[in-house]
Scaffold this active site. Structure first.
Site, PDB file in Angstrom:
ATOM      1  CB  CYS A  62      -0.943  -0.064   1.195  1.00  0.00           C
ATOM      2  SG  CYS A  62      -2.411   0.951   1.046  1.00  0.00           S
ATOM      3  CG  HIS A  63      -0.361   4.984   1.343  1.00  0.00           C
ATOM      4  ND1 HIS A  63      -1.569   4.325   1.276  1.00  0.00           N
ATOM      5  CD2 HIS A  63      -0.554   6.178   0.733  1.00  0.00           C
ATOM      6  CE1 HIS A  63      -2.456   5.098   0.656  1.00  0.00           C
ATOM      7  NE2 HIS A  63      -1.859   6.225   0.322  1.00  0.00           N
TER       8      HIS A  63
END
Length: 195
Positions: free
Chosen positions: A110-111
């Protein structure tokens, strides 16, 4: 695939996407690995569960107490707040770089890859991330792919919690395989340019 005797650091701070820590942690432990939560501060870290604060998890070691040489691999969960905080923490960036120097597997979902950007480790690497940070990845020199999991010489990346099954499988596989000589190429390139 058995991971007995393998130890994996999970680098995080408050605001990580909870399932992106709990799901890979469970997969690693079910395969026999030991996991440790490493954070900037001692005590505990709090997860973010979809749209609200989630559970609290005990910190095993602070970043300054931890050493990459004590682990076989590194996991970087996502969330928005967590990597945003870690990417400006010099101790965290140094800790992450040490895994690359030691040619050990690193997995980011994800991030989570934002920390890799600030550690200057994505240039020339094939990876994926949450689509919102695709441009950041590309601007930092990464070759971004829209795939559920991308593996590039020990670097494992996925886009979101929907990809966790594929991410976990590849993470376990890479930890089982061990060191990848090419994992250090990001560090070596930077050193060559600096000298």
């Amino acid at each position: 695939m058995k991971l007995e005797g393998k130890k994996v650091a999970i680098l995080t701070t408050d605001g990580f996407e909870q399932v992106e820590l709990t799901s890979p942690k469970k997969a690693l432990e079910e395969a026999g690995a030991i996991t440790e939560i490493v954070a900037p501060n001692s005590g505990s870290v709090k997860g973010w569960d979809e749209d609200n604060w989630g559970d609290t998890f005990e910190v095993d070691r602070t970043i300054v107490e931890a050493n990459a040489s004590d682990y076989n691999a590194l996991l970087l969960p996502g969330g928005v707040m967590n990597p945003d905080s870690l990417r400006t923490n010099q101790d965290a960036l140094s800790f992450v770089r040490d895994f690359f120097r030691q040619q050990k597997p690193v997995a980011a979902i994800c991030h989570g890859g934002q920390t890799l950007i600030n550690a200057e480790l994505v240039e020339g690497r094939k990876l994926t991330s949450y689509p919102a940070i695709r441009k950041d990845m590309e601007n930092a020199g990464a070759r971004w792919l829209d795939e559920e999991v991308v593996v590039d010489q020990g670097l494992v990346t996925s886009r979101s919690p929907e990809d966790l099954k594929a991410f976990n499988d590849k993470l376990v596989e890479e930890v089982h395989e061990g060191k990848h000589e090419e994992q250090a190429q990001s560090i070596q390139k930077k050193q060559a340019l600096a000298s």
